[in-house]
Design a protein around this motif. Sequence first.
Motif, PDB file in Angstrom:
ATOM      1  N   PHE A  23      63.649  65.576   3.557  1.00  0.00           N
ATOM      2  CA  PHE A  23      64.100  66.724   4.341  1.00  0.00           C
ATOM      3  C   PHE A  23      62.921  67.669   4.505  1.00  0.00           C
ATOM      4  CE2 PHE A  23      66.487  70.967   4.034  1.00  0.00           C
ATOM      5  CZ  PHE A  23      66.846  70.990   5.367  1.00  0.00           C
ATOM      6  N   GLN A  24      62.655  68.043   5.716  1.00  0.00           N
ATOM      7  CA  GLN A  24      61.532  68.938   6.002  1.00  0.00           C
ATOM      8  C   GLN A  24      60.220  68.426   5.393  1.00  0.00           C
ATOM      9  OE1 GLN A  24      63.207  72.649   4.533  1.00  0.00           O
ATOM     10  NE2 GLN A  24      64.105  73.089   6.529  1.00  0.00           N
ATOM     11  N   GLY A  25      60.038  67.080   5.501  1.00  0.00           N
ATOM     12  CA  GLY A  25      58.764  66.496   5.096  1.00  0.00           C
ATOM     13  C   GLY A  25      58.566  66.296   3.603  1.00  0.00           C
ATOM     14  N   ARG A  26      59.630  66.536   2.839  1.00  0.00           N
ATOM     15  CA  ARG A  26      59.510  66.345   1.393  1.00  0.00           C
ATOM     16  C   ARG A  26      60.717  65.602   0.837  1.00  0.00           C
ATOM     17  NH1 ARG A  26      55.737  69.600  -1.276  1.00  0.00           N
ATOM     18  NH2 ARG A  26      54.684  71.066   0.099  1.00  0.00           N
ATOM     19  N   THR A  27      60.462  64.904  -0.257  1.00  0.00           N
ATOM     20  CA  THR A  27      61.584  64.257  -0.937  1.00  0.00           C
ATOM     21  C   THR A  27      62.508  65.345  -1.482  1.00  0.00           C
ATOM     22  OG1 THR A  27      60.395  64.216  -3.025  1.00  0.00           O
ATOM     23  CG2 THR A  27      60.166  62.292  -1.604  1.00  0.00           C
ATOM     24  N   THR A  28      63.793  64.982  -1.581  1.00  0.00           N
ATOM     25  CA  THR A  28      64.801  65.968  -1.986  1.00  0.00           C
ATOM     26  C   THR A  28      65.335  65.716  -3.386  1.00  0.00           C
ATOM     27  OG1 THR A  28      66.570  64.599  -1.111  1.00  0.00           O
ATOM     28  CG2 THR A  28      65.589  66.217   0.403  1.00  0.00           C
ATOM     29  N   GLY A  29      64.978  64.572  -3.962  1.00  0.00           N
ATOM     30  CA  GLY A  29      65.606  64.166  -5.216  1.00  0.00           C
ATOM     31  C   GLY A  29      66.770  63.212  -4.982  1.00  0.00           C
ATOM     32  N   ALA A  30      67.140  63.029  -3.720  1.00  0.00           N
ATOM     33  CA  ALA A  30      68.226  62.106  -3.366  1.00  0.00           C
ATOM     34  C   ALA A  30      67.652  60.717  -3.082  1.00  0.00           C
ATOM     35  CB  ALA A  30      68.964  62.631  -2.140  1.00  0.00           C
ATOM     36  N   PRO A  31      68.514  59.701  -3.066  1.00  0.00           N
ATOM     37  CA  PRO A  31      68.039  58.333  -2.806  1.00  0.00           C
ATOM     38  C   PRO A  31      67.327  58.231  -1.450  1.00  0.00           C
ATOM     39  CG  PRO A  31      70.301  58.290  -3.598  1.00  0.00           C
ATOM     40  CD  PRO A  31      69.960  59.732  -3.352  1.00  0.00           C
ATOM     41  N   ILE A  32      66.229  57.513  -1.454  1.00  0.00           N
ATOM     42  CA  ILE A  32      65.426  57.336  -0.243  1.00  0.00           C
ATOM     43  C   ILE A  32      65.671  55.937   0.310  1.00  0.00           C
ATOM     44  CG2 ILE A  32      63.082  57.317   0.698  1.00  0.00           C
ATOM     45  CD1 ILE A  32      62.263  59.078  -1.736  1.00  0.00           C
ATOM     46  N   LEU A  33      66.245  55.883   1.497  1.00  0.00           N
ATOM     47  CA  LEU A  33      66.476  54.597   2.149  1.00  0.00           C
ATOM     48  C   LEU A  33      65.417  54.399   3.228  1.00  0.00           C
ATOM     49  CD1 LEU A  33      68.466  52.145   2.446  1.00  0.00           C
ATOM     50  CD2 LEU A  33      69.483  53.403   4.334  1.00  0.00           C
ATOM     51  N   MET A  34      64.739  53.280   3.157  1.00  0.00           N
ATOM     52  CA  MET A  34      63.711  52.961   4.150  1.00  0.00           C
ATOM     53  C   MET A  34      63.873  51.528   4.604  1.00  0.00           C
ATOM     54  SD  MET A  34      60.296  54.716   2.489  1.00  0.00           S
ATOM     55  CE  MET A  34      60.480  53.935   0.902  1.00  0.00           C
ATOM     56  N   LEU A  35      63.624  51.287   5.866  1.00  0.00           N
ATOM     57  CA  LEU A  35      63.714  49.903   6.340  1.00  0.00           C
ATOM     58  C   LEU A  35      62.844  49.686   7.559  1.00  0.00           C
ATOM     59  CD1 LEU A  35      65.603  50.088   9.035  1.00  0.00           C
ATOM     60  CD2 LEU A  35      67.488  49.956   7.422  1.00  0.00           C
TER      61      LEU A  35
END
Lengths: 360, 360, 360, 360
Positions: free
Chosen positions: B72-84
């Motif tokens: 969010f806003q260019g930074r990790t939030t601490g929530a799961p990161i889904l990438m594909l």
Amino acid sequence: MTGNIIGERFVVASFGESHGRCVGVLIDGCPPGIELSEADVQVELDRRRPGQSLVTTTRTEEDRVEILSGVFQGRTTGAPILMLVWNKDVDSRPYEIIRNTPRPGHADYPAYIKYRGFNDYRGGGRFSGRITAGYVMAGAVAKKLLSKLGVEVLAYSLEIGGVRARQLSVDEIRKHRYANEVRCPDFEAAEKMKKVVLEARKQGDSVGGIVECIALNLPIGLGEPVFDSLDSDLAKALFSIPAVKGVEFGRGFEAARLRGSENNDPFILVDGKIRTASNNSGGILGGLSTGEQLVTRVAFKPASSIAKPQKTVDIVENKETEIVVPGRHDPTVVPRAVPVVEAVVAFVLADHVLRAGLIH
Amino acid sequence: MTGNIIGERFVVASFGESHGRCVGVLIDGCPPGIELSEADVQVELDRRRPGQSLVTTTRTEEDRVEILSGVFQGRTTGAPILMLVWNKDVDSRPYEIIRNTPRPGHADYPAYIKYRGFNDYRGGGRFSGRITAGYVMAGAVAKKLLSKLGVEVLAYSLEIGGVRARQLSVDEIRKHRYANEVRCPDFEAAEKMKKVVLEARKQGDSVGGIVECIALNLPIGLGEPVFDSLDSDLAKALFSIPAVKGVEFGRGFEAARLRGSENNDPFILVDGKIRTASNNSGGILGGLSTGEQLVTRVAFKPASSIAKPQKTVDIVENKETEIVVPGRHDPTVVPRAVPVVEAVVAFVLADHVLRAGLIH
Amino acid sequence: MTGNIIGERFVVASFGESHGRCVGVLIDGCPPGIELSEADVQVELDRRRPGQSLVTTTRTEEDRVEILSGVFQGRTTGAPILMLVWNKDVDSRPYEIIRNTPRPGHADYPAYIKYRGFNDYRGGGRFSGRITAGYVMAGAVAKKLLSKLGVEVLAYSLEIGGVRARQLSVDEIRKHRYANEVRCPDFEAAEKMKKVVLEARKQGDSVGGIVECIALNLPIGLGEPVFDSLDSDLAKALFSIPAVKGVEFGRGFEAARLRGSENNDPFILVDGKIRTASNNSGGILGGLSTGEQLVTRVAFKPASSIAKPQKTVDIVENKETEIVVPGRHDPTVVPRAVPVVEAVVAFVLADHVLRAGLIH
Amino acid sequence: MTGNIIGERFVVASFGESHGRCVGVLIDGCPPGIELSEADVQVELDRRRPGQSLVTTTRTEEDRVEILSGVFQGRTTGAPILMLVWNKDVDSRPYEIIRNTPRPGHADYPAYIKYRGFNDYRGGGRFSGRITAGYVMAGAVAKKLLSKLGVEVLAYSLEIGGVRARQLSVDEIRKHRYANEVRCPDFEAAEKMKKVVLEARKQGDSVGGIVECIALNLPIGLGEPVFDSLDSDLAKALFSIPAVKGVEFGRGFEAARLRGSENNDPFILVDGKIRTASNNSGGILGGLSTGEQLVTRVAFKPASSIAKPQKTVDIVENKETEIVVPGRHDPTVVPRAVPVVEAVVAFVLADHVLRAGLIH
């Protein structure tokens, strides 16, 4: 500081210190109804017991296992199995020196940093090879479990101090792997290995070696890719044995120099069954057991505790010094590692057999 | 059927199939506040992208990563990161043949048994090297995390088809590892490697090799013995890369032939800091990082997909036959494995950095 | 059959049976340097020890804890901590009857099916309340850890046999919760509770009740949503205490009948600090600790073992029969559950404190 | 920051944010060969979709599920299943206000502290009820799995705003639970519930309630005591649903006021089968399923987002202020929670069915 628990269905938790009150293991997940006695475990423990020969340490521990929970009327109950041996022949006095002058090749220094000086350093504490007594106990139970599927796990010293055994048959390995002090079923090589070990001992030095382990009669498809592949889980567990520096399967590092056409194992029919004509894969493809013989080799560095004086640093006074490592040591850990490798392979296989739902 | 999740604090879950809709990764446990853009991931992905040179497969995938959550806003939030990445250049037709005639060296046969014929066999499905695109995405995030501690992870082709690079400096590795098609910073060796690869390709064959990976500036004491030792967890993850048959640390298998007095790394003082005079341990003692350079070597077998006809069995008709493996293939997987090894080492290190509480 | 291990960073493994050799606990993940003696654990164990009063069972166990690993020179080392008490006052003879005639309200029947008759049924085996001695040991260590952050965990009997305590201050709870046999700091209610319990005992019957537990001085943000939320993990652990049938936080089930405008806790400033004007949430919002008092209530059913004859089935002869439950029993488990609830809440909080990186 | 993964054999990983690109789920461990289409999942998702009636939020999301991996030719493959819905009707502008003035009853404040201001606060981010769309997807797959054993999971609104349904038969629940907007098969009570909800909405307020869930045809012995007991794991998962404040089984909190002789369920024979005459235990004894109906009740607090102005604190300026919560809200979450409770119970049961080895 967690990290002392391994496995998903056959869960092995290690505890104890070299010079504490005991070392042992807690197993969670062993199915009910498996016949299990202290004698079943003792026979395996006896194979790694110290003080059995000139090629190992002179520490003498009876290492008599006690099963404290999880067994009732001679059978597992499905409850956690607690097993331990009491430490008896403990002489901690000489270890005061290693508190401040870490032994080269040992975990003393990084452990001191990690645990901020609170770790039990006597005899290496948790980093001692003595911890593997617990692995062997777990392996003994795992072997009972595996035997229900006809799975056998056999290890032996393939190489010690540069002396390598000749190609051996399964029968030779099965029958003779514990027939001599160096645990090599090639008796000619065994004699040479023994000589090399004793020479190193005489010089206050140590030698390394390679243990090979095979597993027979594995069902096809053990392993849970992509991360809990059979080779992944075996490697993880094998690197948990002190002094291991390399693990390979099948042709291993040698495969890096083969052509695909040489290394691929062609599928053929043998008595109507699908088999492979060769076994370069060591019985694992894509992280799954192929049904062929599982073959793994484990490289052990030379024992770090040697009699020769070594350079080190006094970490309190922050100045260079020398240490003569105290305690009683193995000039090579390889022979005693043989039952440990068997045990570790066995408990990983037991875990995967349970994960595959092949035993309940 | 679980097994697609690895790590304790930096948790990596792999998903996707070679010829399905996508391949990717879900990361749970990445701390908040890490700057992360799709470009950060793309630069790593581009290094393993197929279709870049003669020495790799001709499958061309754009492999453009999408971050679908956790940023969010260019930074990790601490929530799961889904990438594909979405699969695009998919031609599944030629794969019908492997349904019934398993390819030698591939997981086709044990996978067929394990998944009872329901696995997506197209392009190898879950067993395809394509799955490692997800590993690389995870590694890209891990590298961002590690960079906060100054930790660097560098891999390169040490050996391909029997051609071995000379001893290289860290600077050479850092600067030149992606400078040529075979990912070897020794340009002379690189030329020879390329020749060997192209020759194998011409012959419808393939070659293997060894990737070496170093990690710099590691804090002392990473690793959670006895089972989640740093080497244990690295080995487990490295064996999750398709085609890996061996893993070693420091002197590795070679250490098995050394004396203790040769192999032990003496502690010395360098500018008042405790260091070791040599690094035979590869930066790991007792499963803990020593603060010295971490050194691991990973053996890759020759690519299993070769153009030459090979023996196999028709598993429906239960009779021996031949297969010419369909699809587009790498004559060697080693160059493309370089960024994958970096990624895998990076996400294991990130996990242990978080376990040690060094980053929150 | 796994399931005896809980926690991520403060890992608690339970073992032992009611009439086996011992009951205890293995803790993995406790940071090094925590002062810990057997006396620290004993004081907690003594609170749940049987045979202390008329309102509990007459089984008398000394329950003297032994710490067998993980502690050196009076402090934790970072290694696994093994603790146990030996079973002594064991009279297993009367339990033969329950083998074939399952006791109503007990796990005998489903356990017999699940473990295929191999479970240790004596005294309920793994399903006995005696197992909670291990929970209390783990809680004692957790409390030491939590005390470093000033966190306190206090439980008491809020209700027994329908008699409910009045609203109590934290001070009253802290001082008087172990001041009487029923563990209720409202002495007037305590007298009534005792009467109700003794009456039930006289009638060969039993009563249930509710334990309330509060935790003070929690840092803000403990809990790892969405699944390892603080309430999720507390509830999971609390339901692992035998006889628990309900768990609620804050206003709990009562909140289901409130309006949002009544139930929401407004944020206010108290001495410049952000607090809430009320604490209907029980100190948990979105699975995270709010920094307000954590409040949970745990419903215990009446003890299943009663002296009255009860209907059951002979599972071998498959015919209905009657059973008079053998053994020595508590007419209510609530008073002895008070230290157990404290322990369980403490070890879950310790786990989350470590997960949050607040202690290393 | 981990905590978004639950389960041992049927592993559910949650991802996505309320106003991010998507919400969804990754399932690891689903056995191969289960028929699964997007329609199977959609039917469950449609039951929790917003915008369906006056008693729920006016946010309209199509919530069309996409299965991105793990399914091939209409069946599960044994590989991880990735499913998601794209967020479309997102209006994030009004949420700027909650950044600095946390909403009472919401996780805004502790989340701000925990994630150090980096969390995606729009629409509550990870703490939004929208996350449960992923739970429902996982539940849909779990239900397919459970149906192979004949296991059914049925939930309904037992109580809303203080209005309680009468005793209902299984048939009524099965047939009518989704027959009206409040998801209560007692149509008379449903009318009253609706009235209470609309009245609360008119007043800018909200109401809570209780969802009851039953599971039918469970095999005996599900659950892995002592910590992964069936009730433990169900409670943990149920508390992962936003707004849940209490969970109970069978007679639950009421059991605390019963005598043992009233609460124990006598064993009897029914058609030669061992059953219990009553079901006060709610189908769970000692953490194991008894084979009787599983009964759990879940207390939901009134929705925290209300139209009325509420007291809060501006956390930047550190002064008290008022907030009118932005966005579109449910005056009660209970009706939409019904399919969520079903889903959560289903995926926990699926996990335990797989752990018990009843499906492969």
